[in-house]
Design an enzyme around this catalytic site. Structure first.
Site, mmCIF file in Angstrom:
data_model
loop_
_atom_site.group_PDB
_atom_site.id
_atom_site.type_symbol
_atom_site.label_atom_id
_atom_site.label_comp_id
_atom_site.label_asym_id
_atom_site.label_seq_id
_atom_site.Cartn_x
_atom_site.Cartn_y
_atom_site.Cartn_z
ATOM 1 N N HIS A 15 -4.084 -1.255 1.645
ATOM 2 C CA HIS A 15 -4.861 -1.728 0.500
ATOM 3 C C HIS A 15 -6.348 -1.722 0.834
ATOM 4 O O HIS A 15 -6.770 -1.488 1.971
ATOM 5 C CB HIS A 15 -4.404 -3.119 0.030
ATOM 6 N N CYS A 34 -11.468 -6.130 5.031
ATOM 7 C CA CYS A 34 -10.506 -5.754 3.985
ATOM 8 C C CYS A 34 -11.166 -4.902 2.897
ATOM 9 O O CYS A 34 -10.503 -4.414 1.993
ATOM 10 C CB CYS A 34 -9.820 -6.986 3.387
ATOM 11 N N HIS A 40 -6.700 0.109 4.763
ATOM 12 C CA HIS A 40 -6.117 -0.328 6.033
ATOM 13 C C HIS A 40 -4.760 -0.909 5.683
ATOM 14 O O HIS A 40 -4.489 -1.226 4.518
ATOM 15 C CB HIS A 40 -7.009 -1.377 6.708
ATOM 16 N N HIS A 42 -1.195 -3.443 6.254
ATOM 17 C CA HIS A 42 -0.639 -4.721 6.692
ATOM 18 C C HIS A 42 0.873 -4.590 6.759
ATOM 19 O O HIS A 42 1.477 -3.824 5.993
ATOM 20 C CB HIS A 42 -0.976 -5.842 5.705
ATOM 21 N N ASP A 80 6.726 -0.316 -0.428
ATOM 22 C CA ASP A 80 6.806 0.019 0.999
ATOM 23 C C ASP A 80 6.216 1.400 1.277
ATOM 24 O O ASP A 80 6.527 2.375 0.583
ATOM 25 C CB ASP A 80 8.265 -0.037 1.462
ATOM 26 N N HIS A 81 5.354 1.457 2.287
ATOM 27 C CA HIS A 81 4.684 2.704 2.691
ATOM 28 C C HIS A 81 3.810 3.288 1.585
ATOM 29 O O HIS A 81 3.613 4.505 1.514
ATOM 30 C CB HIS A 81 5.688 3.743 3.216
ATOM 31 N N GLU A 125 0.611 -11.985 4.926
ATOM 32 C CA GLU A 125 -0.182 -10.765 5.106
ATOM 33 C C GLU A 125 -0.398 -10.526 6.602
ATOM 34 O O GLU A 125 -0.443 -9.391 7.068
ATOM 35 C CB GLU A 125 -1.512 -10.881 4.374
HETATM 36 NI NI NI Z 1 -6.334 -6.408 4.228
#
Ligand code: NI
Length: 136
Positions: A15, A34, A40, A42, A80-81, A125
């Site tokens: 995200h 972020c 990047h 998580h 996911d992914h 997160e």
């Molecule tokens: Ni983040």
């Protein structure tokens, strides 16, 4: 007699927290790492809680296999992914903060859970940063 049952799931997603109404400087100041331009990732841990009466015929609040299938079908298969900003409809206009991801997951699951049962979402997160929706 009400009982809460918990199902833990996991997904990985990328995200970027960015408010397009703000300058690059303000975004960096507010969101820090972020806000990284190239996104990047998580490793999200998701805990879904269902609270309700125990069904005397099954001894269950909800069949865990059913709950697990619902989460896979409506949440983890979707996120996911994925790059949440680019790959999902839910976060095209909504900043994919942990808070907003928890709200969206609640909305995605709510309609599939018995209306007499309570649904709570906890989303990690990172190991140390997690949110809960609805708030207690
Ligand atoms: Ni983040």
């Amino acid at each position: 007699m009400k009982v809460t049952v918990f199902r833990k799931e996991h997904f990985n997603a990328a995200h970027r927290l960015h408010n397009p109404a703000w300058s690059d400087e303000k975004n960096l100041e507010v969101f820090g790492k972020c806000n990284n331009y190239n996104y990047h990732g998580h490793n999200y841990d998701l805990i879904v809680e269902v609270t309700g009466e125990v069904n005397p015929e099954t001894g269950y609040v909800i069949d865990m296999k059913v709950l697990s299938d619902l989460i896979r079908e409506h949440v983890t298969d979707k996120f996911d992914h994925k790059n949440l900003n680019l790959d999902t409809e839910e976060f095209k206009e909504v900043i994919p903060s942990a808070e907003n991801i928890a709200i969206v997951i609640h909305q995605l699951l709510r309609k599939h859970i018995d209306p007499l049962q309570e649904l709570h979402i906890t989303l990690y997160e990172t190991e140390r940063n997690f949110v809960r929706y609805p708030a207690r």
